[in-house]
Design a protein around this motif. Structure first.
Motif, PDB file in Angstrom:
ATOM      1  N   SER A 307       4.621  -8.486 -13.845  1.00  0.00           N
ATOM      2  CA  SER A 307       5.615  -8.456 -12.777  1.00  0.00           C
ATOM      3  C   SER A 307       5.495  -7.210 -11.910  1.00  0.00           C
ATOM      4  O   SER A 307       6.012  -7.191 -10.789  1.00  0.00           O
ATOM      5  N   LYS A 308       4.796  -6.178 -12.400  1.00  0.00           N
ATOM      6  CA  LYS A 308       4.623  -4.945 -11.619  1.00  0.00           C
ATOM      7  C   LYS A 308       3.448  -5.015 -10.655  1.00  0.00           C
ATOM      8  O   LYS A 308       3.333  -4.185  -9.755  1.00  0.00           O
ATOM      9  N   LEU A 309       2.583  -6.005 -10.820  1.00  0.00           N
ATOM     10  CA  LEU A 309       1.343  -6.062 -10.038  1.00  0.00           C
ATOM     11  C   LEU A 309       1.546  -6.886  -8.769  1.00  0.00           C
ATOM     12  O   LEU A 309       0.983  -7.972  -8.594  1.00  0.00           O
ATOM     13  N   THR A 310       2.328  -6.368  -7.882  1.00  0.00           N
ATOM     14  CA  THR A 310       2.626  -7.091  -6.639  1.00  0.00           C
ATOM     15  C   THR A 310       1.503  -7.006  -5.615  1.00  0.00           C
ATOM     16  O   THR A 310       1.490  -7.779  -4.654  1.00  0.00           O
ATOM     17  N   GLU A 311       0.549  -6.083  -5.795  1.00  0.00           N
ATOM     18  CA  GLU A 311      -0.552  -5.927  -4.847  1.00  0.00           C
ATOM     19  C   GLU A 311      -1.834  -6.593  -5.335  1.00  0.00           C
ATOM     20  O   GLU A 311      -2.882  -6.428  -4.722  1.00  0.00           O
ATOM     21  N   LEU A 312      -1.753  -7.356  -6.406  1.00  0.00           N
ATOM     22  CA  LEU A 312      -2.943  -7.956  -6.999  1.00  0.00           C
ATOM     23  C   LEU A 312      -3.543  -9.009  -6.077  1.00  0.00           C
ATOM     24  O   LEU A 312      -2.827  -9.865  -5.547  1.00  0.00           O
ATOM     25  N   ARG A 313      -4.873  -8.958  -5.940  1.00  0.00           N
ATOM     26  CA  ARG A 313      -5.578  -9.900  -5.078  1.00  0.00           C
ATOM     27  C   ARG A 313      -6.645 -10.715  -5.805  1.00  0.00           C
ATOM     28  O   ARG A 313      -6.994 -11.803  -5.342  1.00  0.00           O
ATOM     29  N   ALA A 332       2.429 -16.372 -10.409  1.00  0.00           N
ATOM     30  CA  ALA A 332       2.871 -17.012  -9.170  1.00  0.00           C
ATOM     31  C   ALA A 332       4.092 -16.308  -8.592  1.00  0.00           C
ATOM     32  O   ALA A 332       4.226 -16.208  -7.358  1.00  0.00           O
ATOM     33  N   ARG A 333       4.983 -15.828  -9.438  1.00  0.00           N
ATOM     34  CA  ARG A 333       6.187 -15.146  -8.950  1.00  0.00           C
ATOM     35  C   ARG A 333       5.906 -13.718  -8.480  1.00  0.00           C
ATOM     36  O   ARG A 333       6.566 -13.241  -7.547  1.00  0.00           O
ATOM     37  N   SER A 334       4.943 -13.046  -9.110  1.00  0.00           N
ATOM     38  CA  SER A 334       4.759 -11.605  -8.867  1.00  0.00           C
ATOM     39  C   SER A 334       3.590 -11.282  -7.959  1.00  0.00           C
ATOM     40  O   SER A 334       3.540 -10.177  -7.423  1.00  0.00           O
ATOM     41  N   CYS A 335       2.620 -12.175  -7.798  1.00  0.00           N
ATOM     42  CA  CYS A 335       1.388 -11.848  -7.066  1.00  0.00           C
ATOM     43  C   CYS A 335       1.193 -12.795  -5.897  1.00  0.00           C
ATOM     44  O   CYS A 335       0.290 -13.654  -5.922  1.00  0.00           O
ATOM     45  N   PRO A 336       1.987 -12.687  -4.861  1.00  0.00           N
ATOM     46  CA  PRO A 336       1.844 -13.612  -3.723  1.00  0.00           C
ATOM     47  C   PRO A 336       0.598 -13.359  -2.891  1.00  0.00           C
ATOM     48  O   PRO A 336       0.202 -14.219  -2.095  1.00  0.00           O
ATOM     49  N   LYS A 337      -0.053 -12.176  -3.035  1.00  0.00           N
ATOM     50  CA  LYS A 337      -1.229 -11.839  -2.239  1.00  0.00           C
ATOM     51  C   LYS A 337      -2.535 -12.245  -2.920  1.00  0.00           C
ATOM     52  O   LYS A 337      -3.611 -11.886  -2.436  1.00  0.00           O
ATOM     53  N   LEU A 338      -2.456 -12.998  -3.976  1.00  0.00           N
ATOM     54  CA  LEU A 338      -3.648 -13.362  -4.741  1.00  0.00           C
ATOM     55  C   LEU A 338      -4.592 -14.211  -3.897  1.00  0.00           C
ATOM     56  O   LEU A 338      -4.185 -15.189  -3.268  1.00  0.00           O
ATOM     57  N   LEU A 370      -0.427 -18.968  -1.596  1.00  0.00           N
ATOM     58  CA  LEU A 370      -1.011 -19.791  -0.537  1.00  0.00           C
ATOM     59  C   LEU A 370      -2.231 -19.160   0.106  1.00  0.00           C
ATOM     60  O   LEU A 370      -2.930 -19.827   0.872  1.00  0.00           O
ATOM     61  N   ASP A 371      -2.507 -17.873  -0.160  1.00  0.00           N
ATOM     62  CA  ASP A 371      -3.699 -17.218   0.387  1.00  0.00           C
ATOM     63  C   ASP A 371      -4.906 -17.350  -0.529  1.00  0.00           C
ATOM     64  O   ASP A 371      -5.957 -16.753  -0.255  1.00  0.00           O
ATOM     65  N   LEU A 372      -4.789 -18.127  -1.573  1.00  0.00           N
ATOM     66  CA  LEU A 372      -5.876 -18.270  -2.533  1.00  0.00           C
ATOM     67  C   LEU A 372      -7.092 -18.926  -1.864  1.00  0.00           C
ATOM     68  O   LEU A 372      -6.978 -19.997  -1.266  1.00  0.00           O
TER      69      LEU A 372
END
Length: 550
Positions: A307-313, A332-338, A370-372
């Protein structure tokens, strides 16, 4: 009188100058007297008539391309041909930016320290990337001194299979070194790295693979301020507690890879992830054992750390038995930039005690991330068409890999082709039920949205069709099977039968084993065998034979 003499001379006819034919004849006779044949004379005359050679015909780009296929040792030896050729070779060597010792793999000789020393004297000043990855090497500790002395502009160094332990000389000569990789260097220890990654060094990337000595202690005392990329693969001595303390001293860490590490490391990983909120790439692959105590896949510690990894790509969780649908829902909840996800072979056996990744987890990812653009869902026992069809929501998807899934059909792939207009690669090798309809769907999509597209359909139903629909932008590969049959969910190991205890009874006679072992057991443990002598052998550095007591 003088006037009369001059007039007489003027009236005397002057002899004609010798013709070219006569001159050539005289020269030919002179060369013949020297032992030069007529064919050699003609060849020499043709060379004399031409005022240009290959250096004048080919431009510099073509020459550099041709010279790139010639071993560097041969180029250095050929400098003695002429001054012009020497100048050309030196300009080519000064233009090199990367050098790999594996380019000499066709040479059967063992690579010694003197060979790279002579080569680096020529090209070391210009190269920025050096790979010492020759299979047969006899390099010693002087190699590090050689690299530090002749490669002042080196930026990347990769070392494979070397026995060198001391790499500290690199810090004195390679002031611009940023990327370090040590693969299968079994003598490499923490003391070998503590000076290289010290606080004032320029090291930004460090990789250690296939090592049994490195514990991570070198990071606690070095305080590397610029280190942003840290990767460990198959390092069985790596200590999670030490690594947890060292993470506090690496403030710029953005890439962390802990692959195929000891299973006890999984207990510490949640504590490590809580300290790296700026992480952009994470790899936790090849954790396949459950023999570490409590069932950590039932706990919420790992999900809480994610949950802390909000910048994960980029996230790689392949071959990890602890990954479940709950983990993917947390991602899915914490990493929207994946943008890249690999969950291949996450619990690919139906016989495991807990369920692995399936439709629920993948659907959650496709709804939120959605950026996957890159997705790998190979060898998943709980994945069906409904789960993979959710990937059609990923409008930015460029690569889809789903190997070895017997439950998948053509439908989800066709949906992805119709909805993902940036899709350039689909790998469905080993999916038995995928038919030629996926090729038809690809042709229709390319008609509406032209782009290069590659379909890998080996070991599928489509591979059995002789004539498939074609398109000039479509490449269909039905010959190269990239799937691994041992990772398939339906793989059955049929090497031994169910009654394997009796499998050798027909092949061997028990009496033959007695003769092979040399008689009764009492004879083996006779008083004549002095096992204390083995202690002296160990003290001298010799290894006694391994004895297995049953």
């Amino acid at each position: 009188m003088h006037t009369t003499y001059k007039r007489c001379l003027q009236n005397v006819p002057k002899p004609d100058p010798p013709s070219n034919t006569e001159k050539d004849r005289d020269d030919s006779n002179a060369l013949a007297e020297c032992g030069v044949s007529q064919d050699e004379q003609q060849q020499g005359s043709s060379e004399t008539d031409s005022d240009f050679n290959i250096l004048d015909v080919l431009n510099r780009d073509c020459l550099n391309h041709v010279l790139s296929y010639v071993p560097i040792r041969d180029l250095i030896r050929s400098e003695r041909v002429s001054k012009r050729w020497q100048q050309l070779i030196q300009e080519f060597l000064h233009g090199l930016r990367i050098f790999k010792t594996s380019w000499w793999q066709h040479v059967s000789v063992v690579l010694t320290t003197a060979v790279p020393r002579r080569v680096l004297q020529k090209v070391g000043g210009s190269i920025t990337r050096l790979h010492i990855d020759h299979n047969w090497t006899a390099l010693n500790d002087r190699t590090a001194h050689t690299v530090g002395m002749f490669c002042p502009n080196l930026v990347e160094l990769k070392v494979v299979g070397m026995h060198t332990k001391n790499w500290n000389p690199l810090i004195y000569g390679c002031r611009q070194l940023k990327h370090l990789s040590f693969v299968s260097c079994y003598r490499l220890k923490d003391s070998s790295l503590v000076q290289i990654v010290k606080s004032d060094s320029c090291i930004e990337s460090l990789t250690v693979a296939n090592n049994t000595h490195v514990t991570g202690l070198f990071l606690t005392g070095s305080n590397p301020r610029k280190l942003s990329y840290l990767a460990f693969y198959n390092c069985y001595s790596l200590q999670g507690a030490v690594l947890t303390a060292a993470i506090d001293l690496i403030p710029c860490l953005t890439v962390l890879k802990l692959d195929a590490c000891p299973d006890t490391m999984w207990k510490i990983i949640p504590l490590i992830l809580k300290k790296v909120p700026k992480l952009q790439e994470l790899s936790l692959s090849e954790y396949t054992s459950l023999d570490i105590g409590p069932k950590l896949y039932d706990s919420e510690m790992f999900c809480e750390s994610l949950s802390k990894l909000t910048e994960l790509r980029a996230l790689n969780l392949s071959k990890n038995i602890y990954i479940t649908n709950a983990v993917l829902e947390q991602v899915a909840r914490s990493c929207p930039k994946l943008t890249a996800l690999n969950i291949s072979s996450c619990n690919s056996r139906r016989s495991y005690s807990h369920a692995g990744v399936g439709d629920e987890g993948l659907s959650a990812i496709c709804r939120s991330c959605l950026d996957l653009s890159r997705l790998d869902v190979s060898y998943l026992a709980a994945l069906s068409d409904n789960g993979l069809a959710a990937a059609a929501r990923l409008t930015s998807l460029t690569s889809l890999t789903a190997r070895g899934n017997a439950a998948l059909s053509t439908q989800p792939f066709s949906l992805c082709l119709a909805s993902c207009h940036y899709l350039k690669e689909i790998d469905a090798c080993g999916c038995d039920n995928v038919s030629e309809e996926v090729v038809t769907a690809a042709v229709e999509e390319l008609g509406a949205h032209p782009r290069p597209l590659v379909l890998s359909l080996a070991a599928t139903a489509a591979a059995n069709v002789k004539e498939l629909p074609a398109h000039k932008l479509l490449t269909v590969n039905t010959n190269e099977d990239r799937s691994n049959p041992h990772l398939r969910p339906d793989f059955v190991d049929d090497i031994f039968e169910d009654s394997s205890d009796d499998s050798f009874e027909d092949l061997y006679d028990p009496d033959d084993f007695d003769d092979f072992l040399g008689g009764d057991e009492d004879d083996f443990f006779d008083d004549d065998h002095d096992f204390e002598d083995y202690e002296g052998m160990y003290g001298m550095g010799l290894h006694a034979p391994d004895i297995l007591l049953l």
